[in-house]
Design a protein around this motif. Sequence first.
Motif, mmCIF file in Angstrom:
data_model
loop_
_atom_site.group_PDB
_atom_site.id
_atom_site.type_symbol
_atom_site.label_atom_id
_atom_site.label_comp_id
_atom_site.label_asym_id
_atom_site.label_seq_id
_atom_site.Cartn_x
_atom_site.Cartn_y
_atom_site.Cartn_z
ATOM 1 N N ARG A 22 0.826 -1.160 -0.189
ATOM 2 C CA ARG A 22 -0.053 0.204 -0.138
ATOM 3 C C ARG A 22 0.792 1.387 -0.133
ATOM 4 O O ARG A 22 1.950 1.106 0.687
ATOM 5 C CB ARG A 22 -0.945 0.096 1.197
ATOM 6 N N THR A 23 0.379 2.244 -0.821
ATOM 7 C CA THR A 23 0.998 3.512 -0.828
ATOM 8 C C THR A 23 1.335 3.962 0.716
ATOM 9 O O THR A 23 0.444 4.206 1.468
ATOM 10 C CB THR A 23 0.580 4.535 -1.626
ATOM 11 N N GLY A 24 2.728 4.361 1.017
ATOM 12 C CA GLY A 24 2.992 4.948 2.234
ATOM 13 C C GLY A 24 3.128 4.116 3.636
ATOM 14 O O GLY A 24 3.520 4.508 4.575
ATOM 15 N N GLU A 25 3.078 2.749 3.261
ATOM 16 C CA GLU A 25 3.299 1.679 4.281
ATOM 17 C C GLU A 25 4.800 1.572 4.490
ATOM 18 O O GLU A 25 5.472 1.596 3.340
ATOM 19 C CB GLU A 25 2.612 0.383 4.276
ATOM 20 N N MET A 55 9.400 -4.980 0.852
ATOM 21 C CA MET A 55 8.362 -5.681 1.561
ATOM 22 C C MET A 55 7.626 -4.759 2.572
ATOM 23 O O MET A 55 8.356 -3.996 3.520
ATOM 24 C CB MET A 55 8.628 -6.896 2.609
ATOM 25 N N GLY A 56 6.365 -4.252 2.459
ATOM 26 C CA GLY A 56 5.550 -3.398 3.185
ATOM 27 C C GLY A 56 5.308 -4.300 4.433
ATOM 28 O O GLY A 56 5.039 -5.574 4.455
ATOM 29 N N VAL A 57 5.443 -3.496 5.808
ATOM 30 C CA VAL A 57 5.222 -4.367 7.190
ATOM 31 C C VAL A 57 3.862 -4.393 7.529
ATOM 32 O O VAL A 57 3.707 -4.658 8.627
ATOM 33 C CB VAL A 57 6.292 -3.906 8.044
ATOM 34 N N GLU A 58 2.703 -3.855 6.705
ATOM 35 C CA GLU A 58 1.688 -3.786 6.909
ATOM 36 C C GLU A 58 0.738 -4.847 6.108
ATOM 37 O O GLU A 58 0.053 -5.899 6.760
ATOM 38 C CB GLU A 58 0.890 -2.594 6.826
ATOM 39 N N ILE A 71 11.293 8.245 10.931
ATOM 40 C CA ILE A 71 10.534 7.279 11.787
ATOM 41 C C ILE A 71 10.806 7.317 13.125
ATOM 42 O O ILE A 71 12.033 7.649 13.738
ATOM 43 C CB ILE A 71 10.591 5.730 11.284
ATOM 44 N N GLU A 72 9.628 7.525 14.191
ATOM 45 C CA GLU A 72 9.755 7.478 15.516
ATOM 46 C C GLU A 72 10.272 6.182 16.164
ATOM 47 O O GLU A 72 9.391 5.102 15.438
ATOM 48 C CB GLU A 72 8.635 8.132 16.061
ATOM 49 N N ALA A 73 10.713 5.982 17.343
ATOM 50 C CA ALA A 73 10.827 4.526 17.863
ATOM 51 C C ALA A 73 9.619 3.962 18.123
ATOM 52 O O ALA A 73 9.804 2.765 17.964
ATOM 53 C CB ALA A 73 11.601 5.000 19.342
ATOM 54 N N ASN A 74 8.375 4.555 18.698
ATOM 55 C CA ASN A 74 7.456 3.860 18.780
ATOM 56 C C ASN A 74 7.007 3.415 17.552
ATOM 57 O O ASN A 74 6.110 2.183 17.461
ATOM 58 C CB ASN A 74 6.214 4.834 19.471
ATOM 59 N N GLU A 75 6.847 4.147 16.427
ATOM 60 C CA GLU A 75 6.622 3.568 14.919
ATOM 61 C C GLU A 75 7.274 2.191 14.729
ATOM 62 O O GLU A 75 6.884 1.249 14.297
ATOM 63 C CB GLU A 75 6.530 4.559 14.011
ATOM 64 N N ARG A 76 8.653 2.461 15.068
ATOM 65 C CA ARG A 76 9.741 1.180 14.788
ATOM 66 C C ARG A 76 9.030 0.112 15.659
ATOM 67 O O ARG A 76 9.182 -1.211 14.939
ATOM 68 C CB ARG A 76 10.899 1.782 15.057
ATOM 69 N N ASP A 77 9.012 0.200 16.864
ATOM 70 C CA ASP A 77 8.425 -1.011 17.618
ATOM 71 C C ASP A 77 7.137 -1.493 17.176
ATOM 72 O O ASP A 77 7.062 -2.767 17.254
ATOM 73 C CB ASP A 77 8.458 -0.382 19.093
ATOM 74 N N ALA A 78 6.260 -0.611 16.667
ATOM 75 C CA ALA A 78 5.034 -1.245 16.322
ATOM 76 C C ALA A 78 5.027 -2.244 15.242
ATOM 77 O O ALA A 78 4.848 -3.184 14.918
ATOM 78 C CB ALA A 78 3.831 -0.038 15.909
ATOM 79 N N ILE A 79 6.055 -1.821 14.047
ATOM 80 C CA ILE A 79 6.118 -2.520 12.809
ATOM 81 C C ILE A 79 7.016 -3.854 13.305
ATOM 82 O O ILE A 79 6.725 -4.845 12.675
ATOM 83 C CB ILE A 79 6.744 -1.762 11.752
ATOM 84 N N VAL A 102 14.499 -11.036 15.720
ATOM 85 C CA VAL A 102 14.857 -11.266 14.166
ATOM 86 C C VAL A 102 14.091 -9.968 13.501
ATOM 87 O O VAL A 102 14.657 -9.653 12.780
ATOM 88 C CB VAL A 102 14.186 -12.658 13.607
ATOM 89 N N ALA A 103 13.069 -10.020 14.002
ATOM 90 C CA ALA A 103 12.166 -8.615 13.344
ATOM 91 C C ALA A 103 12.868 -7.473 13.577
ATOM 92 O O ALA A 103 12.881 -6.579 12.666
ATOM 93 C CB ALA A 103 10.701 -8.472 14.147
ATOM 94 N N MET A 104 13.444 -7.046 14.840
ATOM 95 C CA MET A 104 14.119 -5.898 15.041
ATOM 96 C C MET A 104 15.447 -5.904 14.115
ATOM 97 O O MET A 104 15.821 -4.764 13.957
ATOM 98 C CB MET A 104 14.583 -5.858 16.471
ATOM 99 N N GLU A 105 15.916 -6.994 13.901
ATOM 100 C CA GLU A 105 17.125 -7.100 13.036
ATOM 101 C C GLU A 105 16.821 -6.610 11.660
ATOM 102 O O GLU A 105 17.817 -5.895 11.263
ATOM 103 C CB GLU A 105 17.789 -8.569 13.325
ATOM 104 N N GLU A 106 15.858 -7.204 11.163
ATOM 105 C CA GLU A 106 15.425 -6.950 9.722
ATOM 106 C C GLU A 106 15.176 -5.325 9.682
ATOM 107 O O GLU A 106 15.719 -4.798 8.685
ATOM 108 C CB GLU A 106 14.087 -7.589 9.448
#
Length: 165
Positions: A22-25, A55-58, A71-79, A102-106
């Motif tokens: 999706r555009t913007g994800e 790869m879009g993460v939504e 990107i803010e830290a809280n957004e990073r944590d959410a994705i 693994v997710a955080m590493e990616e």
Amino acid sequence: MKLARAIHFDDSDTRVFHSPARTGEWCISGGFEFSNWSEGDLAGKAKQAFTNGWMGVETFGRASFVAVTQIEANERDAIAAALARHFVDIYGAPSVEAAMGVAMEEISQMIALCEDQEFNTLLTVTRELTEAGVKESYRMIEPQDAGIEQFAIHGSLDDDEPHHH
């Protein structure tokens, strides 16, 4: 901190990818999806995702272009949490907690890729299968003065404008 969002200049992604982002994800490389692939898997839209898809993460769909932005830290944590959930759902990770590293590493790899780029820099990815596995290379396209902002906000050019090829 910088990461990249999917950006579309036309509707080509809807045609070339089985599942377009999706555009913007927020996007990451998502090369892990191809870690067990062989030449036999590289056909049609799957090949396109392998060769040029972020790869879009939504939606976990693919995009050809991403644009670097803050990107803010809280957004990073959410994705990261969304990605960890994806590892559980699709790849059989034992739990979100177990997959979180693994997710955080990616995501950290993608942040590192974006960190030195100016805002609105476009990134493309190219992958190839080698003896050693999947090889990824990246191309940076300088921010254009012609207003990437407009793409980022509106997503497409108005049809009544002249097209320059």
